[in-house]
Scaffold this active site. Structure first.
Site, PDB file in Angstrom:
ATOM      1  N   GLY A  34     -25.547  13.057   6.354  1.00 18.41           N
ATOM      2  CA  GLY A  34     -25.117  13.825   5.032  1.00 18.41           C
ATOM      3  C   GLY A  34     -25.761  13.100   4.250  1.00 18.41           C
ATOM      4  O   GLY A  34     -26.407  12.659   2.914  1.00 18.41           O
ATOM      5  N   LYS A 136     -17.576  -8.404  13.631  1.00 19.45           N
ATOM      6  CA  LYS A 136     -17.569  -9.033  14.856  1.00 19.45           C
ATOM      7  C   LYS A 136     -18.456 -10.095  15.154  1.00 19.45           C
ATOM      8  O   LYS A 136     -18.270 -11.732  14.361  1.00 19.45           O
ATOM      9  CB  LYS A 136     -17.511  -8.558  15.962  1.00 19.45           C
ATOM     10  CG  LYS A 136     -17.388  -9.478  17.176  1.00 19.45           C
ATOM     11  CD  LYS A 136     -17.664  -9.098  18.544  1.00 19.45           C
ATOM     12  CE  LYS A 136     -17.697 -10.359  19.134  1.00 19.45           C
ATOM     13  NZ  LYS A 136     -17.834  -9.746  21.327  1.00 19.45           N
ATOM     14  N   ARG A 213       5.495  -9.234  -9.800  1.00 17.14           N
ATOM     15  CA  ARG A 213       5.061 -10.915 -10.794  1.00 17.14           C
ATOM     16  C   ARG A 213       6.652 -11.532  -9.330  1.00 17.14           C
ATOM     17  O   ARG A 213       6.058 -13.105  -9.051  1.00 17.14           O
ATOM     18  CB  ARG A 213       6.204 -10.906 -11.737  1.00 17.14           C
ATOM     19  CG  ARG A 213       5.605  -9.865 -13.056  1.00 17.14           C
ATOM     20  CD  ARG A 213       5.785 -10.056 -14.501  1.00 17.14           C
ATOM     21  NE  ARG A 213       7.222  -9.746 -14.939  1.00 17.14           N
ATOM     22  CZ  ARG A 213       8.473 -10.497 -14.942  1.00 17.14           C
ATOM     23  NH1 ARG A 213       7.672 -12.044 -15.367  1.00 17.14           N
ATOM     24  NH2 ARG A 213       9.427  -9.677 -15.333  1.00 17.14           N
ATOM     25  N   HIS A 275      23.295  -2.728  -8.588  1.00 15.13           N
ATOM     26  CA  HIS A 275      23.371  -3.439  -7.203  1.00 15.13           C
ATOM     27  C   HIS A 275      23.076  -2.931  -5.981  1.00 15.13           C
ATOM     28  O   HIS A 275      23.820  -2.499  -4.916  1.00 15.13           O
ATOM     29  CB  HIS A 275      23.978  -4.900  -7.916  1.00 15.13           C
ATOM     30  CG  HIS A 275      23.842  -5.468  -9.216  1.00 15.13           C
ATOM     31  ND1 HIS A 275      22.762  -5.728  -8.632  1.00 15.13           N
ATOM     32  CD2 HIS A 275      24.593  -5.870 -10.264  1.00 15.13           C
ATOM     33  CE1 HIS A 275      23.348  -5.975 -10.293  1.00 15.13           C
ATOM     34  NE2 HIS A 275      24.034  -6.608 -10.876  1.00 15.13           N
TER      35      HIS A 275
END
Length: 515
Positions: A34, A136, A213, A275
């Site tokens: 292809g 490799k 961040r 929390h």
């Protein structure tokens, strides 16, 4: 000597332009099926893989690149005369660049109607082999698996005639990550197919969703990864409609919130969370009233918290939420009016939309908890519980209203950090004592929070009461019904104390520790 590139890609993005530039730089190109057809259509000269191997593609394309003329060309070390002599003796021409990506195994298994046969046929063999051979030998060979790297490689080739070792090393590392992830998905698929629940090797793969961040605290570096096969009902898949980027703590809290709301599907329900603990849960016949109850449950703790609603957010509910500071709102949908209200002068308010109809599928995902040097794996705590299986262990039976409250409280306590205590009526939480080092302390915190609202209230404990002093605290507050797992060697002491104070107590037989 003319440089040669081998190009064989299922993802054709940018490949024509890449090949055109290589030809301009004087490179010869080898291509397959292809890919060659795409290059031919663009008028780009390339050599068919058949002409290199001397064998036709066969077995429906299963065998086409597994040949010494390919792998010898990739693996030959340019710094060893013996390798170069072996290549020359066997008429192997070296290949200096490989651009390959793999059969779409992930995309195939994500199809809802995928068959086992389709999955097997989309396992690439030749592609990973070429990538690994080239990676490799990255001392000499440039290997590309990601179209995003075409431009950088072309720039180096145009400027210096070759890529730098640093670039080849970076690309090789990317290849090995890519093939490892590819194999991990295949391993996961086959492991599920054969029903293996405790594999001797755990192979997980995730895709980088967001570089953060910072993590839990500013001094901690963090990133957010999403499962390679995405879970629809998850924070990672949520559609963000407004607000700042989610932080590390936002993501963890949001995840806790959407887990809680899964257990409250039957009625309009609102969960407020802080929390990773619920600070207010309210349920009613409409979402606005459910919001009222969740807010009234703890109007202080909800400030700066996360709210999840299991029905569409309407204008009336949005008006009430707009009046207070919230970090995140999560819902299955928002009316146009609600969106206008919530985004008005609230550019930082994060609004997330989730497919709540995908909740059940999310329950099958495993939980992974990192420890130093290891990983703990468990099922989620989503056991189906039937109140008909519970036992009333006291002389006093709970009345109908208390029974409804006990069922509500038992759903809610499952998500309170241990030692956890929760006080509720049949429509809202009243007091939450989370994460204490002893159960009496948790009881006292919950009672203090619920004081002056204890008429008809019940109490839930995530684990058994080890001593009867807990019952004494509860009785002194005027609470008349308790739900707990039972299972302590001192259960009878607690039962006797409950009988002494005329308290109804229900044993569920199921513990819900949450650390």
């Amino acid at each position: 000597m003319t440089k040669r590139a081998l190009i064989s890609v299922s993802n054709k993005e940018g490949i024509v332009e890449f090949a055109q530039e290589l030809r301009k730089l004087g490179w010869d190109i080898i291509s397959t099926g292809g890919t060659k057809a795409a290059l031919d259509s663009a008028g780009i000269d390339s050599t068919s893989i058949d002409d290199v191997t001397g064998f036709p593609e066969m077995m429906d394309g299963r065998v086409k690149t597994l040949h010494p003329n390919i792998h010898g060309a990739l693996l030959a070390r340019r710094d060893l005369k013996s390798h170069l002599q072996a290549a020359a003796d066997n008429k192997i021409e070296l290949i200096d660049l490989v651009a390959v990506n793999l059969y779409p195994f992930k995309e195939t298994v994500l199809k809802p109607d995928v068959t086992y046969a389709d999955a097997v046929e989309n396992i690439d063999i030749g592609g990973p082999s070429m990538l690994r051979s080239a990676a490799k030998n990255h001392a000499s060979v440039t290997v590309i698996v990601d179209p995003a790297d075409y431009a950088a490689v072309l720039e180096e080739l145009a400027n210096a005639g070759e890529t730098t070792l640093a670039t080849r090393q970076r690309l090789a590392a990317k290849v090995f990550r890519h093939t490892a992830a590819y194999d991990a998905l295949i391993a996961e698929y086959f492991t599920a197919q054969v029903g293996e629940s405790k594999p001797e090797k755990l192979t997980l793969t995730y895709d980088l969703k967001q570089s953060m961040r910072y993590g839990e605290n500013p001094q901690q570096d963090a990133d957010f990864y999403q499962t390679a096969l995405p879970t629809a009902y998850s924070v990672a898949s949520a559609k963000q409609l407004n607000g700042k980027e989610l932080s590390f703590n936002n993501i963890r809290d949001s995840d806790a919130a959407i887990r809680i709301i899964r257990d409250f599907r039957d009625r309009p329900t609102v969960v407020a969370l802080k929390h990773m603990n619920p600070c207010g849960i309210g349920q009613a016949d409409d979402i606005e009233t459910a919001w009222d109850y969740a807010y009234e449950a703890d109007a202080v703790s909800i400030f700066g918290g996360i709210v999840v609603l299991n029905r569409e957010v309407d204008a009336a509910t949005a008006e009430k939420m707009h009046d207070i500071f919230l970090e995140i709102i999560i819902a299955p949908s928002y009316s146009e009016e609600a969106l206008t209200i919530l985004t008005n002068k609230k550019k930082n308010l994060r609004l997330l939309e989730l497919p709540f109809d995908a909740q059940e599928a999310s329950k099958t995902e495993k939980e992974y908890t990192g420890v130093v040097g290891g990983l703990l794996v468990q099922n989620q705590d989503v056991v189906a519980e039937n109140p008909e299986d519970w036992r009333v262990v006291t002389e006093r039976q709970p009345n109908d209203k208390e029974t409804a409250a006990l069922e509500f409280a038992w759903k809610a306590i499952k998500y309170v950090k241990s030692n956890g205590i929760l006080i509720a009526n049949d429509r809202m939480t009243l007091g939450v004592g989370p994460g204490q080092t002893n159960r009496v302390g948790a009881v006292r915190i919950a009672i203090e929070q619920a004081k002056d609202r204890l008429d008809g209230a019940v109490l839930a404990s995530d684990a058994f009461f080890p001593f009867a002093d807990n019952i004494e605290e509860i009785a002194s507050a005027g609470i008349r019904a308790i739900i707990q797992p039972g299972g302590s060697v001192r259960d009878q002491d607690s039962i006797d104390a409950a009988n002494k104070h005329g308290i109804a107590m229900v044993f569920t037989g199921v513990r819900h520790f949450r650390h």
